[in-house]
Design an enzyme around this catalytic site. Structure first.
Site, PDB file in Angstrom:
ATOM      1  N   GLU A 197      60.692 -18.452  39.566  1.00 51.95           N
ATOM      2  CA  GLU A 197      60.729 -17.129  38.944  1.00 51.95           C
ATOM      3  C   GLU A 197      61.918 -16.952  37.998  1.00 51.95           C
ATOM      4  O   GLU A 197      61.788 -16.410  36.910  1.00 51.95           O
ATOM      5  CB  GLU A 197      60.748 -16.036  40.023  1.00 51.95           C
ATOM      6  CG  GLU A 197      59.378 -15.699  40.578  1.00 51.95           C
ATOM      7  CD  GLU A 197      58.840 -16.740  41.549  1.00 51.95           C
ATOM      8  OE1 GLU A 197      59.602 -17.656  41.939  1.00 51.95           O
ATOM      9  OE2 GLU A 197      57.653 -16.656  41.909  1.00 51.95           O
ATOM     10  N   HIS A 251      55.294  -9.683  50.932  1.00 56.53           N
ATOM     11  CA  HIS A 251      54.282  -9.445  49.907  1.00 56.53           C
ATOM     12  C   HIS A 251      53.876  -7.977  49.832  1.00 56.53           C
ATOM     13  O   HIS A 251      52.777  -7.664  49.401  1.00 56.53           O
ATOM     14  CB  HIS A 251      53.038 -10.293  50.177  1.00 56.53           C
ATOM     15  CG  HIS A 251      53.295 -11.766  50.130  1.00 56.53           C
ATOM     16  ND1 HIS A 251      53.879 -12.442  51.171  1.00 56.53           N
ATOM     17  CD2 HIS A 251      53.071 -12.682  49.162  1.00 56.53           C
ATOM     18  CE1 HIS A 251      53.996 -13.725  50.855  1.00 56.53           C
ATOM     19  NE2 HIS A 251      53.518 -13.903  49.634  1.00 56.53           N
TER      20      HIS A 251
END
Lengths: 403, 325
Positions: B60, B129
């Site tokens: 990321e 998540h």
């Protein structure tokens, strides 16, 4: 479970009442709907019914008949057979029941077993209600909005009882107080056809010498703003309407509703046509407050910037045609109001001041025209209202003193 | 008007913009041939190939920082994080470079970049998540924070986001991805900083954030059967925040509830409540209240998970309580 028996509020402005006597004895079984006790308020003696079935238990420290106690005081319990009376923690004062029973918290924390780590903030999905206790609150709490609306409507709120869950005075309490719901006798039975009844107009003439002198004083003294004749007449009309409240009303949903506050519309001739903004609570505003407000309302009426609520809620109107050299005329009622005062020009006239001595004098005179709805009031009460307004013009000091 | 799902509407907006402007490209994990974990790019790889739909390794910080450079150089990248939780790995460059380069260069460098990803609690998505995190970005000058709750807004706001010269967080709540609704064809742009009144009412105002708009609407429907008229407001963008629409509603109703699935402390509701207090104090008839998700990471267990997100029942009850305040 045990149900509290409290001294009820019988009328919106009742603060306390006298327990005049029990109709049931301690230990007696009562059914919902049976009369439990009698209360004397400032108006009348009324019977109070049981709201639940149960056995009446009157604790030893319950107020004795003849005692005057605040609304909401717990005076007894209705319990199930065999059930104990709930223990009382302290004296009477602490037992004033809230107007609305507090309900349970939104939901119990479902994560109790897992539990947040020590030191973490509590979750707010279950915000506890009533963080502040009613006791310990020294001042009467009022919401900011309710305070604003009270100022707009001219409602004196310090004596109101709040219906908010913590006893806070909220908007609905103020609005309720403003609309003292006193339907005129028989009014509720009248159909809306009443509105079609032809309005009637009464006229008279008043000596405006003192009125002119008063306004000249304002002009030469350094008041923050100089009230107009209409402003002064609004104050006079509010005073007169409080003396004769029968004509301070609105025709709503088929009946006449009398109002406790005097909300006066002022007819403004604009390029868009006639606009009637309303000054609320004229009776409790100073002349300077009224002058500021009308200047603002008239200015925005011309520029078309009035909000709908500023055009609503009137209980009376004033229309001034003096600048067009009109004297007496038939002013048109601004519905749903039920009466309107027309002001003619102030003009110097020769008047007889002493008929016996044959004296005449030149005085500033003004014609006053009152149109009213005959469905609301007969001619005599309307004439008395007009007479009081005339007296206020001739001796403004009368209403300056207030009531 | 034709109906389509939230995710299809957003993808249509992206496809239209990519067709219009060749400087737009997408990076992310599985957004190429696979079409994105949430179908955000399905079909686009066939049209534009790997040059403009670039699959990345799980890195990321690396691909975000490269896109910051690309945006500074004039391209218009869309960084697809799939789950917004993993944006935390790119925090440093987002805060220190993405949000600041325009300020530090006196506006000579633009930052036309869209960071998109799914937020919110969904069944068994668990602690890694289920994040929301938008208050972090509301706090930092420079970011635009966009949270649509309807298919039409998903399309209109994504198109506006891609055309923005500022860095935009475009956040899609997992519970609205399959929601269907009418979507205008072609050029449909929804401006930033303009809330929508999702339902008009007069007794009490609810501001819902993203998915909570749906639940607030359900609660409003429930309360309408009790004679209570609820106004529901969807801010649509949290930065800039359209407080005027909220104030106008509070002026009418006098009461405000803010419903946000995210944690309460220093959250979106805190900011909205503060601004309403500052500018609308005299309109308030009761304290501003809020309903938030539980202050804990989302659990894996489905039975525990049900209690994390504010329910319609909880919102209805909070509204009843607020009206009794």
């Amino acid at each position: 479970m045990a149900f509290e028996v409290v001294l009820p509020r019988l009328g919106w402005n009742m603060e306390e009442g006298t327990l005049t006597g029990w109709r049931k004895k301690d230990g007696e079984t009562v059914r919902a709907g049976e009369v439990l006790f009698e209360v004397e308020s400032d108006k009348a003696v009324q019977e109070v019914e049981a709201l639940e079935n149960g056995v009446l238990r009157i604790p030893a420290d319950s107020p004795a008949p003849g005692t005057t106690i605040p609304v909401g005081t717990v005076i007894a319990y209705l319990v199930q057979p065999g059930e104990q009376v709930p223990p009382r923690k302290s004296g009477l004062a602490a037992h004033v029941a809230p107007t609305l029973a507090p309900s349970a918290p939104v939901s119990a924390a479902p994560m109790a077993a897992a539990g947040p780590p020590e030191g973490s903030a509590p979750d707010v999905q279950t915000v506890p209600r009533h963080a502040q206790e009613r006791s310990g609150r020294k001042h009467r709490a009022i919401s900011p909005r309710a305070r604003r609306v009270a100022a707009e409507l001219g409602v004196e709120w310090s004596r109101l009882r709040g219906s908010g869950s913590s006893g806070r005075i909220v908007e609905r309490d103020v609005r309720q107080a403003a609309a003292a719901e006193i339907a005129v006798e028989g009014g509720s039975r009248m159909s809306s056809g009443v509105r079609a009844s032809a309005p009637a107009t009464l006229t008279t003439e008043a000596d405006a010498s003192e009125l002119v002198r008063l306004r000249n004083h304002f002009t030469s003294s350094r008041t923050p703003v100089v009230p107009s004749y209409t402003d002064i007449m609004m104050k006079a009309a509010a005073f007169a309407l409080q003396e004769h409240p029968g004509l301070n009303a609105r025709f709503e949903q088929g009946s006449f509703v009398r109002w406790a506050t005097v909300n006066i519309g002022i007819a403004v001739d604009t390029e868009r046509g006639l606009v009637v903004p309303v000054v609320h609570g004229v009776q409790s505003k100073t002349l300077v407050e009224i002058a500021r407000e009308t200047a603002d309302l008239i200015g925005r009426a011309h520029s078309g910037l009035l909000r709908p609520e500023e055009l609503d809620g009137g209980t009376f109107s004033i229309t001034d045609l003096g600048m067009y050299e009109v004297d007496a005329f038939t002013p048109i009622i601004n519905r749903p109001e039920c009466a309107v005062l027309g002001l003619g020009r102030i003009v110097a006239r020769q008047v007889v001041v002493d008929a016996e001595a044959g004296n005449v004098a030149i005085r500033p005179m003004v014609a006053l025209s009152l149109t009213f709805d005959p469905g609301l009031a007969d001619a005599a009460p309307a004439a008395r209202l007009l007479q009081t307004i005339k007296q206020c013009v001739e001796t403004p000091y009368l209403w300056l003193a207030g009531r | 008007m034709r109906e389509m799902t939230f995710v299809d509407a957003a993808r249509e907006g992206l496809a239209e913009e990519m067709a219009r402007d060749p400087s737009i490209f997408v990076v992310g994990e599985g957004i190429g041939v696979r079409g994105g974990n949430f179908n955000t790019t399905v079909g686009l790889f066939d049209l534009y190939g790997p040059e403009r739909l670039r699959d990345t390794p799980i890195s990321e910080r690396g691909f975000t920082a490269m896109c910051i450079g690309a945006a500074a150089g004039g391209a218009r990248p869309v960084v697809d994080f799939m789950f917004i939780d993993f944006l935390t790995d790119a925090f440093g460059d987002m805060f220190n470079q993405m949000s600041k380069l325009q300020w530090m260069s006196g506006g000579r460098i633009k930052m036309p970049i869209v960071v998109r990803g799914c937020v919110g609690v969904a069944p068994s998505n668990a602690a890694h998540h289920s994040g929301n995190y938008y208050p972090f970005f509301m706090h930092v000058p420079g970011f635009r924070v966009v949270m649509p709750s309807t298919p039409a807004d998903a399309k209109g706001l994504l198109k506006t986001s891609i055309r923005s010269d500022d860095p935009v967080l475009f956040l899609e709540h997992k519970s609205v991805l399959t929601l269907k609704g009418p979507v205008p064809e072609g050029e449909h742009l929804v401006p930033f900083g303009k809330a929508s009144v999702a339902r008009e009412g007069r007794d009490v105002t609810v501001v819902g954030i993203a998915f909570m708009v749906r639940r607030a609407l359900e609660a409003a429907e429930e309360l309408s059967r009790e004679g209570i008229s609820v106004e529901v407001i969807d801010p649509r963008t949290l930065a800039p925040l359209d407080i005027d629409t909220v104030l106008a509603s509070v002026r009418k109703t006098g009461r405000l509830l803010i419903v946000d699935e995210d944690f309460a402390p220093c959250g979106a509701a805190s900011e909205i409540a503060m601004q309403v207090m500052e500018r609308g104090f005299d309109d308030l008839d009761a304290p501003v209240k809020r309903v938030n998700g539980l202050f804990c990471p989302a659990p894996y267990s489905p039975s525990l998970g049900e209690h994390i997100v504010p329910t319609t029942t909880a919102i209805s009850q909070a509204l009843r309580d607020l009206l009794a305040e």
